[in-house]
Design an enzyme around this catalytic site. Structure first.
Site, PDB file in Angstrom:
ATOM      1  CG  ASP A 202      -5.596 -12.937   5.256  1.00  0.00           C
ATOM      2  OD1 ASP A 202      -5.161 -13.671   6.094  1.00  0.00           O
ATOM      3  OD2 ASP A 202      -6.049 -13.187   4.257  1.00  0.00           O
TER       4      ASP A 202
ATOM      5  CD  GLU B 168      -7.739 -14.114   0.713  1.00  0.00           C
ATOM      6  OE1 GLU B 168      -7.569 -14.638  -0.102  1.00  0.00           O
ATOM      7  OE2 GLU B 168      -7.899 -13.373   1.889  1.00  0.00           O
TER       8      GLU B 168
ATOM      9  CG  ASP C  51      -8.699  -5.706   0.421  1.00  0.00           C
ATOM     10  OD1 ASP C  51      -9.531  -6.885   0.643  1.00  0.00           O
ATOM     11  OD2 ASP C  51      -7.574  -4.824   0.689  1.00  0.00           O
TER      12      ASP C  51
ATOM     13  CG  HIS D 111      -3.155 -16.223   1.871  1.00  0.00           C
ATOM     14  ND1 HIS D 111      -2.490 -15.121   1.432  1.00  0.00           N
ATOM     15  CD2 HIS D 111      -1.752 -16.508   2.146  1.00  0.00           C
ATOM     16  CE1 HIS D 111      -1.630 -14.340   1.310  1.00  0.00           C
ATOM     17  NE2 HIS D 111      -0.880 -15.138   1.386  1.00  0.00           N
TER      18      HIS D 111
ATOM     19  CG  ASP E 222      -8.340  -9.615   3.799  1.00  0.00           C
ATOM     20  OD1 ASP E 222      -6.887  -9.707   4.152  1.00  0.00           O
ATOM     21  OD2 ASP E 222      -7.932 -10.850   3.220  1.00  0.00           O
TER      22      ASP E 222
END
Ligand code: AMP
Ligand code: MG
Length: 251
Positions: free
Chosen positions: A201, A43, A139, A196, A41
Site C-alpha cells: 500500500d 496495518e 494513520d 492491505h 501505511d
C-alpha cells in the site's frame, strides 16, 4: 484542519514542460518546504464487522520519496507485536496477509518508531525537511496518535502533520469515493502487489504521489494534530499583605 502555505510546497512551475525564461526564473526562485516525503501505511489489529479495542499497529512500513524528483529512494518495514490482542483474527490475516508468526517476532511500537527514525537518518532525510504522506487521515490522526497516547509513548514531531494524498488527488481527478487501489488505477498506473499489505500500500501510494507530482499537482500539508496548549504562566510571587486596620472601633 490547518493548511500550511501551499506556496512553499512542491509545485512544478511548468507542468506541461513548455519552458520559457519566466518559468525558468520561477523554478530558480521557488523555495521548497520539503526535501523528502515519507509515505506511511499502517496495518492494525481488526475483526470483521466489529471494533477491536484498543486497536494496535501490527505492520509499520514506510517509503522515502525525493520531494524534487518523485524518485522512490528507500523502503522500511517492521512488524509490530500487539500487546492487548496478541492473537490475530482469521479476518485480519485474510485482509492484510500478515501471519501470526510475523507479529510474534515483531518489535514493540516504541522500538518500531525508533527503528523508523534511525532508517530515515541513514537514508539522509533531514527530519525538519520531511513531510509524512498517507492515503487518508487515519494513520497519523487516529491510529498512531491514539496508540501512542494509551501506551504513553513519545513519537517524533514529523508525525504530527501530514499530507492526506486524497486531497491533491481529488484536486486533480475530482471528488469521489474510491479506495487507494481505485485511485492508483484512475491515475493510469498499474496496481503493484497486494491491497492491505502495508508495504505494498505504501509503495503504491508513493507511486501515486510521484505521478501527481509529475502532473504538476501541488503537494502540501493537509492535516495536523491540535497544538498542545501553551504552558501556564508562572504564578506571581505572593505579595505580603501588610494589613493595617484603618478604622479601629472607637468607643
Ligand atoms: P488499509 O490501509 O486500508 O489496508 O487498512 C488499514 C487498517 O484498517 C487494516 O490493517 C485494518 O486494521 C483496518 N481495516 C481496513 N479495512 C478493513 C475492513 N474492511 N474491516 C475491518 N478493518 C479494516
Ligand atoms: Mg494498508
Amino acid at each position: 484542519m490547518r493548511r500550511l502555505s501551499a506556496a512553499t510546497a512542491f509545485r512544478p512551475a511548468d507542468p506541461a514542460g513548455r519552458g520559457g525564461l519566466a518559468s525558468q526564473q520561477q523554478k530558480i526562485l521557488r523555495v521548497r518546504e520539503f526535501d523528502h516525503f515519507v509515505v506511511i501505511d499502517f496495518e492494525a489489529t481488526c475483526e470483521r464487522d466489529a471494533r477491536i479495542y484498543p486497536q494496535e499497529i501490527i505492520e509499520f512500513p514506510a517509503v522515502l520519496v525525493d520531494a524534487t524528483t518523485g524518485a522512490l529512494l528507500s523502503s522500511f518495514r517492521t512488524y509490530v507485536k500487539p500487546r492487548h490482542h496478541p492473537r490475530l483474527t482469521a479476518f485480519c490475516t485474510e485482509l492484510t496477509g500478515i501471519q501470526q508468526d510475523q507479529v510474534d517476532g515483531g518489535v514493540d511500537l516504541a522500538t518500531a518508531l525508533a527503528m523508523h527514525d534511525a532508517w530515515l537518518s541513514v537514508a539522509g532525510a533531514a527530519k525538519n525537511r520531511l513531510a509524512v504522506v498517507t492515503w487518508g487521515d487515519w494513520d497519523c490522526k487516529t491510529m498512531l496518535e491514539s496508540e501512542c497516547n494509551f501506551k504513553n509513548l513519545e513519537k517524533p514531531r514529523y508525525f504530527d502533520q501530514w499530507v492526506n494524498l486524497r486531497i491533491p488527488f481529488e484536486a486533480a481527478f475530482g471528488a469521489g469515493r474510491r479506495n487507494l487501489q481505485e485511485a492508483v488505477r484512475e491515475a493510469g498506473l498499474q496496481w503493484d502487489g497486494r491491497l492491505h499489505c502495508g508495504l505494498d500500500d505504501a509503495r503504491n501510494t508513493a507511486r501515486l504521489l510521484a505521478e501527481l507530482m509529475r502532473r504538476g499537482v501541488s503537494i502540501s500539508i493537509t492535516g495536523s494534530l491540535p497544538q498542545p496548549p501553551p504552558p501556564l504562566p508562572e504564578p506571581e510571587p505572593e505579595l505580603e499583605l501588610q494589613f493595617q486596620p484603618q478604622c479601629a472601633y472607637q468607643r
